[in-house]
Scaffold this active site. Structure first.
Site, mmCIF file in Angstrom:
data_model
loop_
_atom_site.group_PDB
_atom_site.id
_atom_site.type_symbol
_atom_site.label_atom_id
_atom_site.label_comp_id
_atom_site.label_asym_id
_atom_site.label_seq_id
_atom_site.Cartn_x
_atom_site.Cartn_y
_atom_site.Cartn_z
ATOM 1 N N PRO A 148 0.797 -1.268 0.007
ATOM 2 C CA PRO A 148 0.022 0.058 0.070
ATOM 3 C C PRO A 148 0.808 1.305 0.038
ATOM 4 O O PRO A 148 0.845 2.025 1.082
ATOM 5 C CB PRO A 148 -0.956 -0.308 1.273
ATOM 6 C CG PRO A 148 0.203 -0.986 1.994
ATOM 7 C CD PRO A 148 0.813 -1.890 1.202
ATOM 8 N N CYS A 149 1.388 1.579 -1.049
ATOM 9 C CA CYS A 149 2.267 2.785 -1.244
ATOM 10 C C CYS A 149 1.329 3.948 -1.077
ATOM 11 O O CYS A 149 2.050 5.174 -0.709
ATOM 12 C CB CYS A 149 3.155 2.768 -2.511
ATOM 13 S SG CYS A 149 2.199 2.453 -3.967
ATOM 14 N N HIS A 150 0.007 3.722 -1.360
ATOM 15 C CA HIS A 150 -0.869 4.971 -1.302
ATOM 16 C C HIS A 150 -0.986 5.508 0.165
ATOM 17 O O HIS A 150 -1.448 6.884 0.378
ATOM 18 C CB HIS A 150 -2.463 4.674 -1.733
ATOM 19 C CG HIS A 150 -3.043 3.478 -1.024
ATOM 20 N ND1 HIS A 150 -2.699 2.126 -1.370
ATOM 21 C CD2 HIS A 150 -3.748 3.518 -0.050
ATOM 22 C CE1 HIS A 150 -3.429 1.332 -0.739
ATOM 23 N NE2 HIS A 150 -4.125 2.258 0.324
#
Lengths: 200, 199
Positions: A167-169
């Protein structure tokens, strides 16, 4: 009778080159278990392509980001790998992926061998951010012992081969807002909202 | 003139160290050339697909069993063609046991997005005439002409592929071209009489 000299004959032979059928490489490599296989699942921000290689997840792309060339061309361009449609997607795999995309399951087997060691360190930190929380690029840089590498952290996250699953977001700028995202800032804001994260 | 893909030696080294990774590159960089040559040597596209698939399958099986030093020393393109010609001959032997040969009646595939300018330069009719003319040549001459002028191998490489002296290969290429000139010169494009291939 036609005049056919040697030069014309050779020219005719040299011009007799064809491109192989467009799906031939995929069939050859799939038969040798050297092709990645893709399946399409529904994710939190729309239909999503997920590529797997020998059971491990290697890449992910939103369907509408695949462009006119499609996911297989994108895989070839970005990773130099040949990817074919999974002829019989395993329902268990589809359910696991759907869980991971919609409910934040993080125990799937993700293959990050296309990444550099630095990228892998950064992505491991991103993976550890709980659903509903965020960290700044600076937080990630400090957590890997490279406090000045904020920009490099942003680049590594931007090259995440498996967004959503890693989850780079959940990594945002220290100065406020959601920052950049491979699938667009609007989608990043939507994902964080769905996860219940509070962003300044 | 067709030329060999660059980096053949480097590819052999990569195959020796990372067979599966480099094999993808081998398929992607060699498939068009192999397809073009095989397509000129067999009767139809379906057979050409079988041959090309089998060549790569055999190549992978062999490489997986070889020691690193043998792979590093490999001349990749010639070796693929050795496998291809064997596969074509095996198929021809099997076909000869069947009751009848396949007529040379298949039209070339339409151009794809991957099609180069050369392909557009050759009309369907030219291609049919060429394939029909090639099918009239003795097998050694046909192989030599296709390997030299469609595939782009040099006489020395061809000699290694077909296991014949270089001088014989040069002679086969010359005679093959002479035979082609004669057939193409006599051929009337307005006469679409279907012909049967030798192999």
């Amino acid at each position: 009778m036609n005049e056919f000299n040697e030069r014309a004959t050779v020219a005719l032979l040299e011009a007799a080159t064809d491109a192989a059928p467009s799906d031939l490489a995929g069939r050859i490599l799939d038969r040798l278990d050297l092709a990645h296989r893709w399946i399409r699942v529904e994710g939190p921000v729309g239909a999503t392509f997920v590529a797997r290689f020998r059971g491990r997840i290697t890449a992910l792309l939103l369907s509408d980001a695949a462009g006119t060339d499609g996911f297989e061309e994108w895989m070839l361009r970005r990773f130099g790998t040949v990817c074919v449609a999974d002829p019989e997607p395993d329902p268990v795999v589809v359910r696991e992926l759907t869980d991971a995309l919609t409910r934040g399951r993080t125990d799937l087997d993700v293959d990050l061998s296309s990444c550099t060691p630095f990228q892998r360190e950064v992505l491991a930190q991103a993976l550890s951010i709980p659903r509903g929380e965020v960290r700044t690029y600076g937080d990630i840089a400090r957590s890997i012992g490279r406090p000045k590498a904020t920009r490099a952290v942003g680049t590594a996250l931007g090259r995440n081969p498996v967004p959503l699953l890693v989850p780079c977001h959940r990594v945002v700028p220290a100065g406020g807002g959601v920052g950049n995202y491979a699938f667009g800032a609007d989608r990043k804001a939507k994902l964080l909202r769905l996860e219940g994260a509070v962003v300044a | 003139m067709a030329t060999n893909p660059a980096g053949t030696r480097d590819l052999a080294l990569r195959l020796a160290t990372d067979l599966d990774g480099a094999f993808v590159e081998l398929v992607l960089t060699r498939q068009d050339r192999l397809w073009s040559g095989v397509r000129r040597l067999v009767s139809d596209s379906a057979r050409a697909e079988d041959v090309v698939q089998e060549v790569f399958a055999r190549a992978h099986r062999a490489l997986a069993s070889w020691p690193r030093s043998r792979i590093e020393a490999l001349k990749v393109d010639g070796w693929l063609w050795t496998i291809a010609l064997n596969e074509i001959r095996n198929g021809a032997r099997n076909a000869s046991r069947r009751p009848r040969e396949v007529p040379l009646d298949e039209r070339p595939r339409p151009a794809t997005s991957a099609t180069g300018p050369e392909e557009h330069a050759l009309t369907t009719l030219d291609r049919e005439r060429l394939d029909t003319a090639l099918a009239t040549l003795p097998i050694a001459q046909r192989d030599a002409v296709v390997l030299r002028h469609v595939v782009g191998l040099g006489p020395t490489e061809i000699a290694a592929v077909v296991d014949r002296p270089v001088g014989t290969v040069k002679s086969d290429v010359h005679r093959g071209l002479t035979g082609l000139r004669r057939v193409l010169g006599e051929d009337d494009p307005a006469d679409p009489e279907p012909r049967r291939i030798q192999r």
